[in-house]
Design a protein around this motif. Structure first.
Motif, PDB file in Angstrom:
ATOM      1  N   LEU A   1     -83.730 -35.975 -29.169  1.00  0.00           N
ATOM      2  CA  LEU A   1     -83.725 -36.150 -30.379  1.00  0.00           C
ATOM      3  C   LEU A   1     -83.820 -37.770 -31.199  1.00  0.00           C
ATOM      4  CD1 LEU A   1     -81.487 -33.034 -31.469  1.00  0.00           C
ATOM      5  CD2 LEU A   1     -84.553 -33.279 -31.347  1.00  0.00           C
ATOM      6  N   LEU A   2     -84.804 -38.193 -31.147  1.00  0.00           N
ATOM      7  CA  LEU A   2     -85.329 -39.454 -31.670  1.00  0.00           C
ATOM      8  C   LEU A   2     -84.861 -38.609 -33.032  1.00  0.00           C
ATOM      9  CD1 LEU A   2     -88.121 -39.942 -29.801  1.00  0.00           C
ATOM     10  CD2 LEU A   2     -86.364 -41.515 -30.081  1.00  0.00           C
ATOM     11  N   ILE A   3     -83.331 -38.898 -34.083  1.00  0.00           N
ATOM     12  CA  ILE A   3     -83.114 -38.232 -34.524  1.00  0.00           C
ATOM     13  C   ILE A   3     -83.673 -39.356 -36.081  1.00  0.00           C
ATOM     14  CG2 ILE A   3     -81.262 -37.880 -36.883  1.00  0.00           C
ATOM     15  CD1 ILE A   3     -80.307 -36.785 -34.252  1.00  0.00           C
ATOM     16  N   SER A   4     -85.060 -39.034 -37.025  1.00  0.00           N
ATOM     17  CA  SER A   4     -84.993 -39.922 -37.742  1.00  0.00           C
ATOM     18  C   SER A   4     -85.323 -39.352 -39.700  1.00  0.00           C
ATOM     19  CB  SER A   4     -86.734 -40.095 -37.788  1.00  0.00           C
ATOM     20  OG  SER A   4     -86.959 -40.992 -38.769  1.00  0.00           O
ATOM     21  N   LYS A   5     -84.583 -40.385 -40.523  1.00  0.00           N
ATOM     22  CA  LYS A   5     -85.207 -40.172 -41.773  1.00  0.00           C
ATOM     23  C   LYS A   5     -86.090 -40.683 -42.281  1.00  0.00           C
ATOM     24  CE  LYS A   5     -81.566 -37.795 -45.277  1.00  0.00           C
ATOM     25  NZ  LYS A   5     -80.227 -37.528 -45.504  1.00  0.00           N
TER      26      LYS A   5
ATOM     27  N   PRO B   1     -88.707 -42.399 -43.634  1.00  0.00           N
ATOM     28  CA  PRO B   1     -90.290 -42.717 -43.208  1.00  0.00           C
ATOM     29  C   PRO B   1     -90.057 -44.020 -41.770  1.00  0.00           C
ATOM     30  CG  PRO B   1     -89.656 -45.090 -44.752  1.00  0.00           C
ATOM     31  CD  PRO B   1     -88.727 -43.413 -45.185  1.00  0.00           C
ATOM     32  N   GLY B   2     -90.471 -43.103 -41.042  1.00  0.00           N
ATOM     33  CA  GLY B   2     -89.934 -43.794 -39.481  1.00  0.00           C
ATOM     34  C   GLY B   2     -91.966 -43.168 -39.283  1.00  0.00           C
ATOM     35  N   ARG B   3     -92.001 -44.368 -38.449  1.00  0.00           N
ATOM     36  CA  ARG B   3     -93.188 -44.776 -37.907  1.00  0.00           C
ATOM     37  C   ARG B   3     -93.621 -44.186 -36.274  1.00  0.00           C
ATOM     38  NH1 ARG B   3     -93.037 -48.393 -42.103  1.00  0.00           N
ATOM     39  NH2 ARG B   3     -92.111 -50.065 -40.986  1.00  0.00           N
ATOM     40  N   THR B   4     -94.191 -42.942 -35.797  1.00  0.00           N
ATOM     41  CA  THR B   4     -94.440 -43.079 -34.658  1.00  0.00           C
ATOM     42  C   THR B   4     -95.221 -43.869 -33.953  1.00  0.00           C
ATOM     43  OG1 THR B   4     -96.576 -41.483 -35.770  1.00  0.00           O
ATOM     44  CG2 THR B   4     -94.397 -40.664 -34.977  1.00  0.00           C
ATOM     45  N   GLU B   5     -96.351 -44.346 -34.664  1.00  0.00           N
ATOM     46  CA  GLU B   5     -97.217 -46.251 -34.095  1.00  0.00           C
ATOM     47  C   GLU B   5     -96.221 -46.947 -33.865  1.00  0.00           C
ATOM     48  OE1 GLU B   5     -97.544 -46.289 -38.128  1.00  0.00           O
ATOM     49  OE2 GLU B   5     -98.134 -44.219 -37.196  1.00  0.00           O
ATOM     50  N   GLU B   6     -95.295 -47.023 -34.723  1.00  0.00           N
ATOM     51  CA  GLU B   6     -95.052 -48.328 -34.051  1.00  0.00           C
ATOM     52  C   GLU B   6     -92.648 -47.897 -33.003  1.00  0.00           C
ATOM     53  OE1 GLU B   6     -93.627 -50.689 -37.615  1.00  0.00           O
ATOM     54  OE2 GLU B   6     -95.494 -50.506 -38.464  1.00  0.00           O
ATOM     55  N   PHE B   7     -93.330 -46.789 -33.341  1.00  0.00           N
ATOM     56  CA  PHE B   7     -92.002 -46.273 -32.339  1.00  0.00           C
ATOM     57  C   PHE B   7     -91.089 -46.381 -33.078  1.00  0.00           C
ATOM     58  CE2 PHE B   7     -95.257 -46.443 -29.267  1.00  0.00           C
ATOM     59  CZ  PHE B   7     -95.607 -44.962 -28.810  1.00  0.00           C
TER      60      PHE B   7
ATOM     61  N   LEU C   1     -87.774 -46.034 -35.605  1.00  0.00           N
ATOM     62  CA  LEU C   1     -87.037 -43.930 -36.115  1.00  0.00           C
ATOM     63  C   LEU C   1     -86.791 -44.830 -37.842  1.00  0.00           C
ATOM     64  CD1 LEU C   1     -84.600 -43.768 -34.176  1.00  0.00           C
ATOM     65  CD2 LEU C   1     -86.080 -41.886 -34.464  1.00  0.00           C
ATOM     66  N   GLY C   2     -87.001 -43.545 -38.892  1.00  0.00           N
ATOM     67  CA  GLY C   2     -86.618 -44.071 -39.803  1.00  0.00           C
ATOM     68  C   GLY C   2     -85.096 -44.517 -39.942  1.00  0.00           C
TER      69      GLY C   2
ATOM     70  N   HIS D   1     -80.015 -42.499 -32.811  1.00  0.00           N
ATOM     71  CA  HIS D   1     -80.160 -42.577 -34.214  1.00  0.00           C
ATOM     72  C   HIS D   1     -80.654 -44.009 -34.435  1.00  0.00           C
ATOM     73  CE1 HIS D   1     -77.752 -38.436 -34.596  1.00  0.00           C
ATOM     74  NE2 HIS D   1     -77.139 -39.516 -33.807  1.00  0.00           N
ATOM     75  N   VAL D   2     -80.682 -44.530 -35.416  1.00  0.00           N
ATOM     76  CA  VAL D   2     -80.803 -45.834 -36.624  1.00  0.00           C
ATOM     77  C   VAL D   2     -80.108 -46.251 -37.718  1.00  0.00           C
ATOM     78  CG1 VAL D   2     -81.957 -47.380 -37.165  1.00  0.00           C
ATOM     79  CG2 VAL D   2     -82.311 -46.927 -34.783  1.00  0.00           C
TER      80      VAL D   2
END
Length: 888
Positions: free
Chosen positions: A739-743, A745-751, A753-754, A825-826
Motif C-alpha cells: 500500500l502506497l498510502i497518500s493523502k 495531492p499525490g502525483r503518480t507521474e512523479e511517484f 505520495l501526498g 507513508h510520507v
C-alpha cells in the motif's frame, strides 16, 4: 427521606425495564417517558423522571456476548455435567433476583447466568469420586464486572455442591473489604459487620439459606479468628466462604488452620470440594522466581492450600492476563505441588456494549479526542522520578484545570438529575504517602477558595462574576469542554453551589485512616462528590463510583500495571460525554499500544478456539509475542542479564513509530520509495481512496525495500525482527501486498505520495516519536481489499460482540487479507518547535503479518539485552513501577 426516594426511583426503573422486556426493537425515549409518567404515581414516586428514564433506556439497550473459551481437549472432562445433573439453583436464582432488583436488565442477567454456567461446566462436578484438581483463568476487562461474574459462579458452585470457597481479593485492605461487602450482598445475604448483622441483598428473602463466613468487613482471616472459631469445615451444613487478602501471613494462617483442624491422616482433606477464586490473579500470585529456585512465598502458599484438598478447583480472574500465560505449565514443586498455569481452560469474557473501555478512550478517534487530554506541565512540579522526601512547592496548572472540569461536570450531572448519584475525581501522581498528603493539602486549599468564589458569585451577573479568577476558570472549563452538554452557562453557574454540598477529599492509601466508603453514603441517600488522591490503592481493583475526571501522571510501561491503573474504564450511564482522562503523552501512547495488544490477544483466543487449540498452545503463543519483554524480562535486563527467546509476529503489525529528523536520511528514503514504486513493486498499480495498491508483490522485493530503508537507530531491532520474520514465513507466503498510502495531492507521474499531517510536538533532535505509537490510521488495512473480502471482514465484526456492527477493526481486515502487507507513508510534521524538522517530508513504513502462524517453525530467535530493550521500548532505568509498586 432521600433514601426512601432512591428506593422508589429504583422501583420505577425496575418497572420500566420489565415493561419493555422482550421487545424485538429498542423502544424510543418518548415511549419510555410516557410509560414512566403512568407508572410513577402508581409507585408513589414524585421525583425527577429524567434519570429514571435514562437509566431504564441504557439497561434496556445493554447486551453482552457469551465470550469464548479455550479448553484442554486432552483432559477427561465432561463440561455438560452442569446440565445432566438435577441441581436446585437456590443461591444462583437468589443472586439473579438480586441483580434485577439492582436495575440489571433481565436479558443481561440471563446472559451472565449462561456464562456462569459455562464456566461452572469447566470446573469439576463436585460430587464426582476420587481426587482431582483443575486450573482455569477468566479474562475480563478492567472495571467491567468481573466481580459480578465470579459471584455468579460462586453461587452456582455452592448450589452444585462446592462446600468450601475462598476468594482472594487483592493485596490491600480496602479492596478486601469492598469484595467482602459485595459477597455479603450477593451470596451471604447478611451484613458481616459485627455491629449490624442485618439481612441484606439476597438475604431479604426470609427462606434464604445463609452460607457461613469466617471473615467480615473488618477482619481478614487470621490466627485469632481461626482460634476463636474452633470450627471444622464439616461442622457446617451449608457452604463456607472466606474473603481474604493476598498476604503471606493470611495465607499461612489459613493453611495452618486447614491442616491442623481439618486434614486427615494423610495430611489432606478428602471429602470437601473446594473452589478458590483468585481475583487480580496476575498480581502477587505469579511465581516470579527462576525455575531452579523455590517459588515465591505467596505463590507457594496458594499452591499449598490447594494441595491440602483432594478435590480442588482454582480459577484466576484478571483483566491483564499477560503474566499468567507466562507460567511454566509443567512446573512442579514437591512442597507447593502443581503450578497455577490455567492448563484446563481459559475463558475470555465479553464486555457489555455499554462498557466505556480502552477502545473508546484510546482507539476510537472521535471519542478519544474528546475524552483524552495530554499533561505537559507536571514534570516541572511533580516529576516522574521524584522521591518520598521531595517537597511539593505547588501543583501543576493542568491539575487545577482538571479540578475545574470536575466541578463543572458535577454541576451538569446535578442538572441532569444525578444529584443522588456518586461523582468522583481521581488524582494519581505519586506512589508515596507523604507526597499524596501534600497534594491533598494543595487540593484542599484550592477547593476552599473555589467554594468561596462560587458562594459569592454564582447568583451574580456574568459581568461581575467573571472578574473573579476562579469563576473565570470555571467558565473557561465549561467553554472548553462542555458547550454541548445540553445546558447553557447560566444554568450551570446557578448549579455550581450544589456541587459543594457533599464534596469530600480523601487520601486513599495503605496508611490512611480515611475510608472512601460509598456504601456509607448510600445508606444515607447521599450522592457523594469525592476527590480521591492516592497511588497503588487507586491503581488496582478498587472501584471508584461515578468516576468522571481522572488525572494520572505515573511512569510505567508494564502492561499489567498500566491497565490496572485505568480506573476510568467502566460504565458511565448518562455522563459518558462528561468524562475526561488526563495522562502524559507517553502514557497515552502506551495505553493505545496496550489496547491494540489486548484486542489482538482476544482475537487470537477466538481463532484458537475455532481451530481446537488448548490453553497450553495459547501460552506458547503469548510467550513468543513480541511484547512479552514488557511483562517478564524488563527487571532482569535492567540488571544486565541477556534473555534468549523465540518471537512470533503472527497477526501483528510492526511499524516505524520513532522517526529520524535528519534531512538527508529522509530524502534518501523518499528516493527509495520512488525507485521501488517505479521499478520494484510491479506494474499492476490500483488506485484506492487513500493512495495506491500493488497486489502480489514478491516477498523478496518487500524484503529488499525494508532492508534498504534507513530507520531511526531506536527502530533497528524492530526492522531486524520484520526482516527475520518475512524470511521465516517466505515459503508459506511468497507474495504480499503493498500500500502506497497518500493523502492529498499525490502525483503518480512523479511517484510522489501526498503527505499525511501529524503532530510533532514531542519531536527532539534525537527523533520524532509518533503519538499513540501508531503510524497507520485505523482502517488503512482495508485499502486494496476486494468487495468480497470487505464483506467477510464485516461479517466477522458482526459476530464479534466487542466490535461495532459493520465497522471491522484492522485485525479483521488482516485476517481476510491473509498475506503480508507493506504500508508506505510520507508524513508532514506539524506543531513542531524543532527548526530542522519544519518543512520536511518524513517517510516511514509498517508491515502487517497474517494470522494463524502459531507453530515454532514460524518463530524467530531473539537474544535480548538492555540495549535491545531500550531500542524496542525505551529506557526503564527511572521507572519505579517496573518493580513492585507500593505506598510508602
Amino acid at each position: 427521606m432521600t433514601a426512601i426516594r432512591n428506593e422508589k426511583e429504583k422501583g420505577l426503573i425496575r418497572a420500566l425495564i420489565t415493561a419493555f422486556e422482550g421487545q424485538e426493537e429498542v423502544p424510543k425515549k418518548a415511549d419510555i417517558e410516557a410509560r414512566a409518567s403512568q407508572l410513577a404515581p402508581l409507585l408513589g414516586y414524585d421525583g425527577d423522571l429524567r434519570l429514571a428514564v435514562e437509566e431504564a433506556m441504557i439497561a434496556i439497550d445493554t447486551w453482552m456476548g457469551a465470550g469464548v473459551s479455550l479448553v484442554n481437549n486432552e483432559a477427561h472432562h465432561d463440561e455438560e455435567w452442569v446440565y445432566k445433573r438435577e441441581i436446585k439453583w437456590t443461591y444462583s436464582e437468589a443472586y439473579e433476583g438480586y441483580l434485577k432488583s439492582e436495575k440489571w436488565q433481565p436479558s443481561l442477567v440471563q446472559k451472565l447466568s449462561d456464562v456462569g454456567s459455562k464456566i461452572l461446566g469447566q470446573l469439576q462436578d463436585p460430587v464426582s469420586e476420587g481426587s482431582w484438581n483443575r486450573r482455569g483463568l477468566v479474562i475480563g476487562h478492567v472495571q467491567s464486572g468481573k466481580t459480578a461474574n465470579y459471584m455468579g459462579v460462586i453461587a452456582k458452585a455452592a448450589d452444585a455442591g462446592y462446600k468450601f470457597i475462598i476468594v482472594i481479593a487483592g493485596i490491600h485492605n480496602n479492596l478486601r473489604k469492598q469484595t467482602q461487602e459485595r459477597i455479603d450482598e450477593g451470596f451471604i445475604g447478611r451484613s458481616s459487620d459485627p455491629e449490624s448483622r442485618v439481612a441484606i441483598g439476597v438475604g431479604r428473602n426470609h427462606d434464604y439459606p445463609h452460607p457461613a463466613t469466617l471473615t467480615n468487613i473488618n477482619e481478614d482471616f487470621s490466627k485469632n479468628t481461626a482460634a476463636k472459631s474452633g470450627w471444622k469445615i464439616n461442622d457446617f451444613g451449608k457452604p463456607i466462604i472466606l474473603v481474604i487478602k493476598k498476604n503471606v501471613r493470611t495465607l499461612d494462617a489459613l493453611h495452618k488452620w486447614l491442616k491442623e483442624l481439618n486434614a486427615q491422616g494423610d495430611g489432606r482433606i478428602s471429602d470437601v470440594p473446594m473452589l478458590l477464586i483468585d481475583d487480580e490473579a496476575d498480581n502477587a500470585s505469579i511465581n516470579t522466581n527462576k525455575e531452579d529456585i523455590s517459588p515465591t512465598r505467596t505463590n507457594t502458599m496458594i499452591r499449598r492450600i490447594l494441595g491440602l484438598f483432594a478435590k480442588s478447583c482454582y480459577v484466576g480472574y484478571t483483566a491483564t492476563p499477560f503474566a499468567n500465560i507466562f507460567i511454566n505449565p509443567d512446573a512442579y514443586d514437591d512442597e507447593a505441588r502443581d503450578e497455577l498455569f490455567p492448563r484446563d481452560f481459559i475463558y475470555s469474557l465479553d464486555a457489555p456494549n455499554t462498557y466505556f473501555g480502552p477502545e473508546k478512550v484510546f482507539l476510537d478517534e472521535d471519542t478519544s479526542q474528546v475524552a483524552l487530554e495530554s499533561i505537559t506541565d507536571c514534570e516541572d512540579y511533580l516529576p516522574f522520578s521524584h522521591k518520598k522526601d521531595d517537597s511539593v512547592v505547588e501543583l501543576p496548572p493542568s491539575l487545577y484545570r482538571a479540578m475545574d472540569q470536575f466541578i463543572v461536570a458535577r454541576a451538569i450531572r446535578n442538572l441532569r438529575g444525578h444529584s443522588g448519584k456518586h461523582c468522583s475525581m481521581m488524582i494519581n501522581v505519586s506512589r508515596f504517602v507523604s507526597i499524596q498528603q501534600e497534594v491533598r493539602n494543595f487540593i484542599s486549599i484550592r477547593e476552599r477558595k473555589v467554594r468561596e468564589a462560587v458562594k459569592a458569585n454564582y447568583k451574580m451577573p456574568e459581568e461581575v462574576s467573571t472578574k473573579n479568577q476562579y469563576m473565570a476558570d470555571l467558565r473557561a472549563a465549561y467553554d472548553r469542554e462542555y458547550l454541548r452538554c445540553g445546558f447553557k452557562w447560566g444554568e450551570v453557574k446557578s448549579a455550581l453551589m450544589g456541587v459543594f454540598d457533599n464534596l469530600r477529599i480523601f487520601v486513599v492509601n495503605s496508611k490512611s485512616d480515611e475510608v472512601l466508603d460509598f456504601k456509607k453514603y448510600d445508606k444515607d441517600g447521599i450522592g457523594l462528590t469525592a476527590i480521591a488522591i492516592g497511588g497503588l490503592s487507586l491503581s488496582r481493583g478498587l472501584t471508584i463510583e461515578g468516576l468522571t475526571v481522572s488525572y494520572m501522571y505515573r511512569n510505567t510501561r508494564m502492561y499489567d500495571t498500566l491497565m490496572q491503573m485505568g480506573r476510568w474504564f467502566g460504565y458511565r450511564p448518562g455522563f459518558e460525554d462528561l468524562c475526561r482522562v488526563h495522562l502524559s503523552e507517553d502514557s497515552i501512547n502506551w495505553y493505545s499500544h496496550i489496547a491494540e495488544a489486548s484486542e489482538e490477544l482476544r482475537e487470537q483466543i477466538k481463532r484458537m478456539r475455532r481451530d481446537g487449540m488448548s490453553p497450553k498452545q495459547f501460552g506458547l503463543y503469548v510467550q513468543s509475542h513480541p511484547d512479552r519483554l514488557l511483562i517478564t524480562a524488563a527487571n532482569k535486563m535492567r540488571m544486565g542479564e541477556e534473555v534468549v527467546f523465540n518471537q512470533n509476529l503472527t497477526g501483528s503489525i510492526q511499524e516505524c513509530t520513532l522517526l529520524p529528523v535528519d534531512l538527508n536520511v529522509n530524502a534518501q528514503n523518499e528516493a527509495l520509495i520512488q525507485e521501488f514504486w517505479r521499478f520494484g513493486f510491479g506494474s499492476e498499480v490500483k488506485e484506492t481512496k487513500k493512495g495506491w495498491f500493488v497486489p502480489d508483490v514478491s516477498v523478496e522485493q518487500i524484503t529488499a525495500f525494508v532492508l534498504r530503508f534507513q530507520v531511526h537507530s531506536g527502530m533497528q531491532a524492530n526492522k531486524k525482527a520484520v526482516l527475520d520474520y518475512l524470511y521465516a514465513i517466505s515459503e508459506r507466503f511468497p507474495h504480499g501486498d503493498v500500500l502506497l498510502i497518500s493523502k492529498g495531492p499525490g502525483r503518480t507521474e512523479e511517484f510522489r505520495l501526498g503527505a499525511q499531517q501529524r503532530s510533532a510536538k514531542s519531536a527532539t533532535p534525537k527523533g520524532w516519536q509518533l503519538s499513540k505509537h501508531r503510524l497507520a490510521s485505523r482502517g488503512d488495512e482495508k485499502l486494496g481489499l476486494s468487495e468480497w473480502q470487505l464483506l467477510q471482514a464485516a461479517e466477522k465484526a458482526k459476530n464479534d460482540p466487542n466490535s461495532k456492527v459493520n465497522n471491522p477493526s484492522d485485525i479483521h481486515y488482516r485476517t481476510v487479507r491473509n498475506k503480508p502487507l507493506l504500508m508506505i507513508h510520507v508524513l508532514e510534521p506539524t506543531e513542531t518547535e524543532l527548526v530542522e524538522l519544519e518543512g520536511q517530508r518524513v517517510p516511514a513504513f509498517g508491515v502487517s503479518f497474517p494470522n494463524g502462524l502459531f507453530g515454532p517453525e514460524n518463530e524467530i530467535r531473539v537474544v535480548a539485552n538492555s540495549v535491545w530493550l531500550q531500542q524496542m521500548y525505551g529506557s526503564f532505568e527511572d521507572d519505579p513501577d517496573a518493580e513492585d509498586d507500593y505506598d510508602e
